[in-house]
Design an enzyme around this catalytic site. Structure first.
Site, PDB file in Angstrom:
ATOM      1  N   ASP A 173     -18.777  18.210 -16.426  1.00  0.00           N
ATOM      2  CA  ASP A 173     -17.077  19.093 -15.759  1.00  0.00           C
ATOM      3  C   ASP A 173     -16.337  17.743 -16.307  1.00  0.00           C
ATOM      4  O   ASP A 173     -16.270  16.437 -15.770  1.00  0.00           O
ATOM      5  CB  ASP A 173     -16.582  19.679 -14.974  1.00  0.00           C
ATOM      6  CG  ASP A 173     -17.423  21.033 -14.970  1.00  0.00           C
ATOM      7  OD1 ASP A 173     -18.107  21.342 -16.386  1.00  0.00           O
ATOM      8  OD2 ASP A 173     -17.523  21.651 -13.937  1.00  0.00           O
ATOM      9  N   GLY A 177     -24.634  28.151 -14.876  1.00  0.00           N
ATOM     10  CA  GLY A 177     -25.927  27.797 -14.313  1.00  0.00           C
ATOM     11  C   GLY A 177     -26.392  26.902 -12.885  1.00  0.00           C
ATOM     12  O   GLY A 177     -26.672  28.038 -12.100  1.00  0.00           O
ATOM     13  N   GLU A 224     -23.947  30.870 -20.696  1.00  0.00           N
ATOM     14  CA  GLU A 224     -23.859  29.907 -21.723  1.00  0.00           C
ATOM     15  C   GLU A 224     -24.588  29.488 -22.281  1.00  0.00           C
ATOM     16  O   GLU A 224     -24.920  28.076 -23.368  1.00  0.00           O
ATOM     17  CB  GLU A 224     -23.113  28.872 -20.442  1.00  0.00           C
ATOM     18  CG  GLU A 224     -21.262  29.315 -20.174  1.00  0.00           C
ATOM     19  CD  GLU A 224     -21.195  28.292 -19.149  1.00  0.00           C
ATOM     20  OE1 GLU A 224     -19.927  27.716 -19.547  1.00  0.00           O
ATOM     21  OE2 GLU A 224     -21.809  27.575 -18.925  1.00  0.00           O
ATOM     22  N   ASN A 259     -15.069  39.789 -13.476  1.00  0.00           N
ATOM     23  CA  ASN A 259     -13.672  39.406 -12.756  1.00  0.00           C
ATOM     24  C   ASN A 259     -13.414  41.189 -13.277  1.00  0.00           C
ATOM     25  O   ASN A 259     -13.976  41.796 -14.109  1.00  0.00           O
ATOM     26  CB  ASN A 259     -13.951  38.747 -13.118  1.00  0.00           C
ATOM     27  CG  ASN A 259     -13.262  38.178 -14.913  1.00  0.00           C
ATOM     28  OD1 ASN A 259     -12.770  39.549 -15.282  1.00  0.00           O
ATOM     29  ND2 ASN A 259     -13.288  37.349 -15.386  1.00  0.00           N
ATOM     30  N   GLY A 275     -10.542  38.267  -7.188  1.00  0.00           N
ATOM     31  CA  GLY A 275      -9.695  36.747  -7.695  1.00  0.00           C
ATOM     32  C   GLY A 275      -9.090  36.780  -5.625  1.00  0.00           C
ATOM     33  O   GLY A 275     -10.486  37.141  -4.836  1.00  0.00           O
ATOM     34  N   ASP A 330     -18.380  31.447  -9.689  1.00  0.00           N
ATOM     35  CA  ASP A 330     -19.518  30.282  -9.591  1.00  0.00           C
ATOM     36  C   ASP A 330     -20.572  31.282  -8.191  1.00  0.00           C
ATOM     37  O   ASP A 330     -21.619  30.981  -7.755  1.00  0.00           O
ATOM     38  CB  ASP A 330     -19.966  29.468 -10.165  1.00  0.00           C
ATOM     39  CG  ASP A 330     -19.728  30.022 -11.782  1.00  0.00           C
ATOM     40  OD1 ASP A 330     -20.295  30.721 -12.399  1.00  0.00           O
ATOM     41  OD2 ASP A 330     -19.310  28.457 -12.348  1.00  0.00           O
ATOM     42  N   LYS A 335     -11.312  23.201  -3.017  1.00  0.00           N
ATOM     43  CA  LYS A 335     -12.194  21.382  -2.965  1.00  0.00           C
ATOM     44  C   LYS A 335     -11.677  21.460  -4.855  1.00  0.00           C
ATOM     45  O   LYS A 335     -11.933  22.381  -5.297  1.00  0.00           O
ATOM     46  CB  LYS A 335     -12.780  21.088  -2.266  1.00  0.00           C
ATOM     47  CG  LYS A 335     -12.849  20.705  -0.752  1.00  0.00           C
ATOM     48  CD  LYS A 335     -14.335  20.360  -1.041  1.00  0.00           C
ATOM     49  CE  LYS A 335     -13.976  20.265   0.924  1.00  0.00           C
ATOM     50  NZ  LYS A 335     -15.583  20.639   0.763  1.00  0.00           N
ATOM     51  N   GLY A 350     -12.997  20.189  -8.283  1.00  0.00           N
ATOM     52  CA  GLY A 350     -14.344  20.639  -9.043  1.00  0.00           C
ATOM     53  C   GLY A 350     -14.821  21.071  -8.850  1.00  0.00           C
ATOM     54  O   GLY A 350     -14.053  22.948  -7.942  1.00  0.00           O
TER      55      GLY A 350
HETATM   56  O1  RIB Z   1     -17.239  28.178 -13.957  1.00  0.00           O
HETATM   57  C1  RIB Z   1     -16.875  27.793 -14.546  1.00  0.00           C
HETATM   58  C2  RIB Z   1     -17.837  26.240 -15.235  1.00  0.00           C
HETATM   59  O2  RIB Z   1     -17.288  26.123 -16.004  1.00  0.00           O
HETATM   60  C3  RIB Z   1     -17.543  24.841 -14.820  1.00  0.00           C
HETATM   61  O3  RIB Z   1     -18.325  23.978 -14.190  1.00  0.00           O
HETATM   62  C4  RIB Z   1     -17.435  24.301 -16.369  1.00  0.00           C
HETATM   63  O4  RIB Z   1     -18.986  23.688 -16.605  1.00  0.00           O
HETATM   64  C5  RIB Z   1     -17.871  25.998 -16.725  1.00  0.00           C
HETATM   65  O5  RIB Z   1     -19.005  26.088 -17.094  1.00  0.00           O
END
Ligand code: RIB
Length: 286
Positions: free
Chosen positions: A13, A41, A138, A182, A204, A234, A265, A267
């Site tokens: 990312d 993943g 993905e 969602n 959410g 995730d 946080k 990220g």
């Molecule tokens: O769901 C968040 C993720 O979506 C990020 O980490 C990015 O890599 C995308 O896959």
């Protein structure tokens, strides 16, 4: 302890922070930049591990500068990487912009994730040995279908988080035991979800709701000060998978709490709480 196999993506990312996201054609000044291991993943694998499960990851990185750090991020979290292959070319990347309200925009470029078109005998063995198979969208969709069919035949529960949203033919949904969507996806997918016995809808900051053979179970939002929602879904999904065997009410409590903590946080993988942090923040049982 639940055993989970994740067949999914892993990305680096590229996270830019800014007061507000630019309009089309506009340039704005940013306030920061970081590279953080991510990918739906990999994030879900790390979240499930931190929430207390044993996790094996099946996926692909490229042969570029990001590959080593991505592999290390999984290994350092205690996720099994024996089924993580390296393929020629770039690793997956995600260009992410986070504004001062904590809202994000994300563009994912699949890279090595697109090369996950075949599952080996050992990959399939990892799926069959797991209690839960965890997938997202993905990686190529036919690979998800192959993993799900193998899981079903082996008695492994199949959990799909169909994100990023795309149209899937009905034969996919017939192989899914649990869908985590969602509210927008739930409205859009509508009747497609009919064959899926367990559906969890994330709402959410308002929490989540389970619908299935155990009736309807609602969990309210866990109040936090959110600074970045990247990876919160995730984290929710990984924690849900790790605690699924304890029933929907307990699994939702762990998932909602973990997902909320992840927003505090910056990220994706960098914000995923561990088991002790989640346990300390779990709402008291009513
Ligand atoms: O769901 C968040 C993720 O979506 C990020 O980490 C990015 O890599 C995308 O896959």
């Amino acid at each position: 302890m639940a055993r989970i196999a994740v067949v999914g993506s892993i990305n680096m990312d590229l996270v830019t922070t800014t007061a507000r996201r630019p309009e089309p054609g506009e340039t704005v000044l940013g306030t920061g930049f970081e590279t953080v291991p991510g990918g739906k993943g990999s994030n879900q694998a790390i979240a499930a591990r931190r929430a207390g499960a044993e996790v094996e990851f099946v996926g692909a990185v490229g042969d570029d500068l990001f590959a080593g750090e991505l592999r290390r991020a999984l290994g350092d979290a205690g996720v099994g990487t024996k089924r993580l292959r390296e393929v020629p070319g770039p690793s997956g990347v995600a260009a992410i912009v986070v504004d001062s309200a904590g809202e994000n925009s994300i563009i994912v470029v699949g890279g090595a994730n697109a090369a996950l078109t075949e599952l080996s005998r050992d990959d399939l063995a990892a799926v069959a040995e797991a209690d839960v198979l965890l997938c997202q969208l993905e990686i190529p969709a036919p690979t998800v279908l192959a993993a799900a069919r193998h899981a079903r035949a082996a008695g492994t529960t199949v959990l799909l988080n169909p994100s990023p949203a795309q149209h899937l033919p009905p034969e996919y949904w017939a192989e899914i035991d649990i869908a985590v969507v969602n509210e927008g996806e739930y409205a859009e997918l509508n009747s497609a979800l009919a064959p899926v016995p367990h559906v969890v809808v994330t709402r959410g900051a308002a929490g989540a709701v389970y619908r299935g053979p155990e009736g309807e179970v609602t969990h309210p939002g866990v109040p936090v000060h959110a600074i970045d929602t990247t990876g919160a879904g995730d984290t929710f999904t990984g924690a849900l998978a790790a605690h699924w065997h304890e029933g929907p009410a307990t699994a939702l409590a762990w998932a909602c709490t973990a997902g909320a903590l992840a927003t505090t946080k910056l990220g994706a993988s960098s914000s995923i709480p561990d088991r002790a942090e989640i346990a300390a923040a779990l709402p008291p049982r009513s």
